[in-house]
Design a protein around this motif. Structure first.
Motif, PDB file in Angstrom:
ATOM      1  N   LEU A   1      12.023  42.079   0.801  1.00 38.30           N
ATOM      2  CA  LEU A   1      12.789  40.832   0.718  1.00 38.30           C
ATOM      3  C   LEU A   1      12.799  40.102   2.067  1.00 38.30           C
ATOM      4  O   LEU A   1      12.604  38.884   2.125  1.00 38.30           O
ATOM      5  CB  LEU A   1      14.217  41.126   0.264  1.00 38.30           C
ATOM      6  CG  LEU A   1      15.161  39.928   0.166  1.00 38.30           C
ATOM      7  CD1 LEU A   1      14.648  38.908  -0.836  1.00 38.30           C
ATOM      8  CD2 LEU A   1      16.575  40.375  -0.200  1.00 38.30           C
TER       9      LEU A   1
ATOM     10  N   GLN B   1      11.460  36.277   2.835  1.00 38.14           N
ATOM     11  CA  GLN B   1      12.361  35.237   3.353  1.00 38.14           C
ATOM     12  C   GLN B   1      11.872  34.702   4.696  1.00 38.14           C
ATOM     13  O   GLN B   1      12.052  33.516   4.995  1.00 38.14           O
ATOM     14  CB  GLN B   1      13.772  35.803   3.480  1.00 38.14           C
ATOM     15  CG  GLN B   1      14.443  36.052   2.127  1.00 38.14           C
ATOM     16  CD  GLN B   1      15.798  36.725   2.257  1.00 38.14           C
ATOM     17  OE1 GLN B   1      16.037  37.495   3.194  1.00 38.14           O
ATOM     18  NE2 GLN B   1      16.685  36.468   1.312  1.00 38.14           N
TER      19      GLN B   1
ATOM     20  N   PRO C   1      17.206  42.688  -5.766  1.00 37.20           N
ATOM     21  CA  PRO C   1      16.435  41.896  -4.813  1.00 37.20           C
ATOM     22  C   PRO C   1      15.391  42.773  -4.122  1.00 37.20           C
ATOM     23  O   PRO C   1      15.631  43.943  -3.816  1.00 37.20           O
ATOM     24  CB  PRO C   1      17.493  41.401  -3.819  1.00 37.20           C
ATOM     25  CG  PRO C   1      18.762  41.403  -4.600  1.00 37.20           C
ATOM     26  CD  PRO C   1      18.664  42.572  -5.528  1.00 37.20           C
TER      27      PRO C   1
ATOM     28  N   GLU D   1      14.694  37.466  -5.354  1.00 34.39           N
ATOM     29  CA  GLU D   1      15.650  37.245  -4.263  1.00 34.39           C
ATOM     30  C   GLU D   1      17.074  37.535  -4.729  1.00 34.39           C
ATOM     31  O   GLU D   1      17.881  38.090  -3.974  1.00 34.39           O
ATOM     32  CB  GLU D   1      15.546  35.808  -3.743  1.00 34.39           C
ATOM     33  CG  GLU D   1      16.431  35.555  -2.534  1.00 34.39           C
ATOM     34  CD  GLU D   1      16.271  34.158  -1.950  1.00 34.39           C
ATOM     35  OE1 GLU D   1      16.293  34.023  -0.711  1.00 34.39           O
ATOM     36  OE2 GLU D   1      16.108  33.195  -2.737  1.00 34.39           O
TER      37      GLU D   1
ATOM     38  N   GLU E   1      11.450  28.957  -2.800  1.00 27.03           N
ATOM     39  CA  GLU E   1      12.337  29.523  -3.817  1.00 27.03           C
ATOM     40  C   GLU E   1      12.028  28.911  -5.176  1.00 27.03           C
ATOM     41  O   GLU E   1      11.589  27.758  -5.271  1.00 27.03           O
ATOM     42  CB  GLU E   1      13.801  29.279  -3.462  1.00 27.03           C
ATOM     43  CG  GLU E   1      14.319  30.145  -2.335  1.00 27.03           C
ATOM     44  CD  GLU E   1      15.818  29.996  -2.145  1.00 27.03           C
ATOM     45  OE1 GLU E   1      16.365  28.921  -2.506  1.00 27.03           O
ATOM     46  OE2 GLU E   1      16.454  30.940  -1.637  1.00 27.03           O
TER      47      GLU E   1
END
Length: 264
Positions: free
Chosen positions: A116, A120, A190, A219, A243
């Protein structure tokens, strides 16, 4: 018979009119012009100039010192007394049914947290992998960075030849008839990797999505609504990591499989 003689009277002659005597002639003496004297030159009198008058010097007025204004004290704010409101008794609302909480990053398996974090950190960027820069590359690069087993070592899943396997299968929903349904939405965390094939969805609000062959990283997930927020790249003509949102409760076709990364 003899007519008598006609006696003829002589005409009467008036006497002549009397003529007045002529007036006597008066002798007029000749007019003698009077002698004209020559003009006399008149010299104007000399007028002396007026004396120069020097104006008196007026001293300037003395400076007037204006004293500064006296300080004005600020107004004193008067605070009205505070009257406590009457106690309000809220209506009794029955508790909502318990909802499975979404998994937090703090409670994630270490590999999920690393996958994750990698995704990100690449938002707005293109994650690269030796296999390219497609949606697949983001997931494979995240596995490689976290030390997890790569998809190239895990192969594929089921009758669709390129329905990739990414680890331990924790959830699967199928509308093609070729796969088993596995797990629940509460099983998804996530950092899991989600594989779509022949997927479509249509929501009551009119929104829809189609993913013929797509890979993304989870996410967050809302198990109550079926909404999953993912991190993905090469989606909707945008190659960078971004996203996106899918709603598995609005799924109308295809198969979706969710995998938990496994360590090597």
């Amino acid at each position: 018979m003899v007519s008598p003689p006609v006696v003829v009277a002589p005409p009467v002659v008036p006497p002549p009119a009397a003529v007045p005597p002529a007036p006597p002639v008066v002798a007029v003496p000749p007019v003698v012009a009077a002698p004209v004297s020559p003009p006399v030159a008149v010299t104007p009198p000399v007028v002396p100039p007026p004396p120069v008058v020097t104006p008196p010097v007026v001293p300037p007025p003395p400076a007037v010192v204006v004293p500064p204004p006296a300080p004005v004290s600020p107004p004193v704010a008067v605070v009205p007394p505070v009257t406590p409101p009457a106690p309000v008794v809220p209506p009794v609302v029955p508790p909502s049914p318990p909802v499975a909480p979404a998994a937090t990053q703090a409670a994630l398996p270490a590999t999920n947290a690393q996958v994750l974090a990698f995704a990100q950190s690449h938002i707005g960027q293109i994650a690269t992998d030796p296999d390219g820069t497609q949606c697949y590359a983001l997931a494979e690069a995240a596995l490689r960075a976290s030390g997890a087993v790569l998809q190239t070592s895990l192969g594929t899943n089921g009758p669709i030849s390129d329905h990739y396997a990414w680890g331990q299968l924790v959830y699967q929903k199928d509308l093609t008839g070729g796969y088993a349904n596995v797990g629940t939405l509460a099983s998804i965390e996530p950092g899991d990797i989600i594989q779509f094939d022949q997927y479509s969805e249509s929501s009551p609000d009119g929104s829809w999505a189609v993913a013929a062959h797509h890979t993304a990283i989870v996410e967050s997930v809302n198990a109550a609504t079926g909404q999953i927020t993912v991190l993905q790249q090469n989606w909707n003509n945008n190659q960078t990591t971004q996203e996106g949102v899918f709603n598995l409760q609005s799924m109308t076709g295809g198969v979706v499989s969710v995998y938990q990364p496994i360590t090597g």
